[in-house]
Design an enzyme around this catalytic site. Structure first.
Site, PDB file in Angstrom:
ATOM      1  N   GLY A 261      13.774-113.689  98.895  1.00 18.86           N
ATOM      2  CA  GLY A 261      14.990-114.426  99.217  1.00 18.86           C
ATOM      3  C   GLY A 261      14.705-115.543 100.199  1.00 18.86           C
ATOM      4  N   GLU A 283       8.588-112.437 100.270  1.00 21.26           N
ATOM      5  CA  GLU A 283       8.405-113.627  99.425  1.00 21.26           C
ATOM      6  C   GLU A 283       9.603-114.524  99.688  1.00 21.26           C
ATOM      7  OE1 GLU A 283       5.786-114.334  97.902  1.00 21.26           O
ATOM      8  OE2 GLU A 283       4.755-112.438  97.503  1.00 21.26           O
ATOM      9  N   GLY A 478       4.541-121.677  87.605  1.00 17.85           N
ATOM     10  CA  GLY A 478       3.879-121.076  86.452  1.00 17.85           C
ATOM     11  C   GLY A 478       2.691-120.220  86.821  1.00 17.85           C
TER      12      GLY A 478
END
EC number: 1.2.1.3
Length: 528
Positions: A261, A283, A478
Site C-alpha cells: 500500500g 511493498e 513487468g
C-alpha cells in the site's frame, strides 16, 4: 489425515446487482460461484456480520454487489482458527505441502479466464492484464512447488572437536497479508504460495474495494485444501477496512504482516508491528524513472514508455512517473510520445471489451486525486503537453497525461500520484540522469535505455540506481516471478516472489550438536 471443517474463513454474504445476474455477458460470476441460490452464504461455512459495503464497477460507476464485511472480533476469531490449523499444516512434509500448492495452481488454471474477467469488472484493468495477473499466481504456485523440495539449510565446520554446527529454517506460524486494489490477485499469490510451502498458515485482508476477487480466490483455495483433508482455515480471508487490518497488525499471534500500500500507511504498520517485536514485509510507494540516453533505440524506448506510463491506467507501483530524457533527444522523444498517446485515446473502453487498451481509474477517489494533481501542476507553472482532463463518459475515465516544465524538486514530482501522469525532465549526461533518478524518497523501479555497455555497468553499479529493481532496455513495469520484487528507501525494503524471498516467511535457528564425551568451549575458553 484428519478432516477439519473450518468456520474461520469469513467470506461475507453477497447480494449481486440484478443487471449482472441476468446479463449472459457476466456468466463468469456464476461459474466462480458468486451467484448462487444461497445468496453467497455457501453452505454456512461463510459468514460476516459487519457493515455492508458496495463493490463499484470502475467502467460505469454502477454497483456490482453489496458485501457484508467481517467485524474486528470475527477477524480475531479467524486468527484463532488459522493458528489452530497450523500444527496440522506444518506437520506435513514440505513436498506434500508443495503438492497441495500445485493443486491450487491447477485449479486456478481452470478458472483463469473467469477470474481475469472478474478482476477487470471489479478492479478496472484491461482483460489481457487481468488474465496475466491471475497467471502470476499460477506461475508462483509452480515456483513454490519446486521450492518445497529445495528449502535449504547449512552445515558449517565447527572449531570444537566432535561438534556439528548447523543452520535450520523453520516456519513462523500465521502470516497476515494485507494487499491493495491494484493487484488483487498477484500480490496475495506471491505471498501465499511461498508462505504455505514454507509451512505457514495465512490470514488475508484484501482491499475492501475488490472483495469479490478475494472471495473467489479464497473459495478456490479452500476447496483444494478441504479436498485434501486440510482445514480451509489454513488460508483464511477477512474483509474490511483499516479496523480489520489493525487486528492483524496488532495481534502478537501474527508474527509476520506483509503489507502492500502507500508509504504513509506502511510506515504506521511497520511501527505498530515493531512495537510488539513482530516482522513486517513492506511493498510501498514508487516514484519510478525511465532514463532515455542519447544513444537509445528510440522506437523501442517509446513502446516501453507507453506501457510503463499508462498500463493499468498508471495504477501500478512500478508505473513510470518520471521520464528523464537526454537533452539532445528530448524534443523528438516527446513528439513521438504524444503521437503514441493519441493512439491510446482511440482504444479507450470497457476493460472487458476486446481491443480496449486503456481502461478507467479504479474509483472516484482516484479521479479526485488525479484532478488535484493536475491543478497543482498548473499552480506550479507546469505545462500539460497532453491530456489533463476527466473524460465525459460513465465511469472513472481520465486522459493519460504528459507534463513538462517543472523543476525536479517540485512537490508534485517528489510524491507519488497513483494515476497516469508522467513528468518529463531533462539531463545532459548519464551522471545527471542517475542523480535525478535517485533524488526522491522512494526506491522501487528504474530503467535505462542505452546501447553503451559502459552506461549499463555504471547504471547497475554502486553509483548507479538506488532502486530495488534496476532495468536496462525494458520499462519500469513487468517484473518476472523468478526475481525478488521490492524496493529500497521509502518503498519499504521488502522482497516478495522469487530468489530468496522465502526467508521472510521463516525463522533461522543456529544449532550446535555435541556428539562427543568432552565439553570444550568456543574460542578456547577454559572454565574449570
Amino acid at each position: 489425515m484428519l478432516h477439519l471443517l473450518s468456520k474461520s474463513i469469513y467470506i461475507p454474504r453477497i447480494t449481486m446487482a440484478r443487471y449482472l445476474v441476468t446479463d449472459p455477458r457476466y456468466g463468469f460470476l456464476k461459474e466462480l460461484g458468486l451467484i448462487s441460490e444461497n445468496s453467497g452464504l455457501f453452505d454456512g461455512r461463510w459468514g460476516g456480520s459487519g457493515k455492508v459495503i458496495e463493490s463499484i464497477s470502475p467502467a460505469n460507476g454502477k454497483v456490482i454487489a453489496k458485501v457484508r464485511e467481517a467485524t474486528p472480533q470475527e477477524a480475531s476469531n479467524a486468527v484463532t482458527e488459522t493458528r489452530k490449523a497450523w500444527p496440522q499444516w506444518v506437520s506435513l512434509p514440505a513436498p506434500t505441502r508443495g503438492e497441495i500448492v500445485r493443486q491450487i495452481g491447477v485449479e486456478l488454471r481452470k478458472y483463469l479466464e473467469p477470474l481475469g474477467r472478474l478482476v477487470s469488472l471489479e478492479m478496472g484493468k484491461i482483460l489481457p492484464e487481468s488474465i496475466g495477473e491471475v497467471q502470476e499466481f499460477i506461475d508462483i504456485c509452480d515456483y513454490a512447488v519446486g521450492l518445497s523440495r529445495m528449502l535449504p539449510g547449512n552445515v558449517f565446520p565447527s572449531e570444537r572437536k566432535d561438534h556439528m554446527l548447523l543452520e535450520k529454517w523453520n516456519p513462523l506460524g500465521v502470516v497476515g497479508i494485507i494487499s491493495a486494489f491494484n493487484f488483487p490477485v498477484a500480490v496475495y499469490g506471491w505471498n501465499t504460495a511461498i508462505a504455505m510451502v514454507c509451512g505457514n498458515t495465512i490470514v488475508w485482508k484484501g482491499s475492501p474495494s475488490t472483495p469479490l476477487v478475494s472471495i473467489a480466490i479464497t473459495k478456490i483455495i479452500a476447496n483444494v485444501l478441504e479436498r485434501n483433508g486440510i482445514p480451509g482455515s489454513v488460508a483464511s480471508m477477512v474483509t474490511g477496512g483499516s479496523e480489520i487490518g489493525q487486528v492483524l497488525v496488532n495481534d502478537p499471534r501474527v508474527p509476520l504482516v506483509s503489507f502492500t500500500g502507500s508509504t504513509t500507511v506502511g510506515k504506521q504498520v511497520a511501527l505498530k508491528v515493531q512495537e510488539r517485536f513482530g516482522r513486517s514485509l513492506l511493498e510501498l510507494g514508487g516514484n519510478n524513472a525511465l532514463i532515455i540516453a542519447q544513444d537509445a533505440d528510440l522506437e523501442m524506448a517509446i513502446r516501453a514508455a507507453v506501457f510503463s506510463c499508462v498500463g493499468t491506467t498508471g495504477q501500478r507501483c512500478t508505473t513510470t512517473r518520471r521520464l528523464i530524457l537526454h537533452s539532445k533527444i528530448q524534443k523528438e522523444f516527446k513528439e513521438r510520445l504524444i503521437i503514441a498517446y493519441k493512439s491510446i485515446l482511440e482504444r479507450i473502453g470497457d476493460p472487458l471489451d476486446d481491443g480496449t487498451l486503456y481502461g478507467p481509474l479504479h474509483s472516484q477517489q482516484a479521479v479526485n486525486e488525479y484532478m488535484t494533481a493536475i491543478q497543482e501542476v498548473k499552480n506550479s507553472g507546469g505545462k500539460i503537453e497532453f491530456g489533463g482532463k476527466k473524460l465525459d463518459r460513465p465511469g472513472f475515465y481520465v486522459e493519460p497525461t504528459i507534463v513538462s516544465g517543472l523543476s525536479p524538486k517540485a512537490k508534485i514530482i517528489q510524491k507519488e500520484t497513483f494515476a497516469p501522469i508522467v513528468y518529463i525532465l531533462e539531463a545532459n549526461s548519464l551522471e545527471e540522469a542517475i542523480a535525478l533518478n535517485n533524488d526522491v524518497e522512494q526506491g522501487l523501479s528504474s530503467s535505462l535505455f542505452t546501447k553503451n555497455i559502459g552506461n549499463i555497468f555504471q547504471w547497475i553499479g554502486p553509483h548507479g540506481s538506488d532502486c530495488g529493481i534496476v532495468n536496462v532496455n525494458i520499462g519500469t513495469s513487468g517484473a518476472e516471478i523468478g526475481g525478488a520484487f521490492g524496493g529500497e528507501k521509502a518503498t519499504g525494503g521488502g522482497r516478495e516472489s522469487g530468489s530468496d524471498a522465502w526467508k521472510h516467511y521463516m525463522r533461522r535457528a543456529t544449532i550446535t550438536i555435541n556428539y562427543g564425551n568432552e565439553l570444550p568451549l568456543a574460542q578456547g575458553i577454559k572454565f574449570e
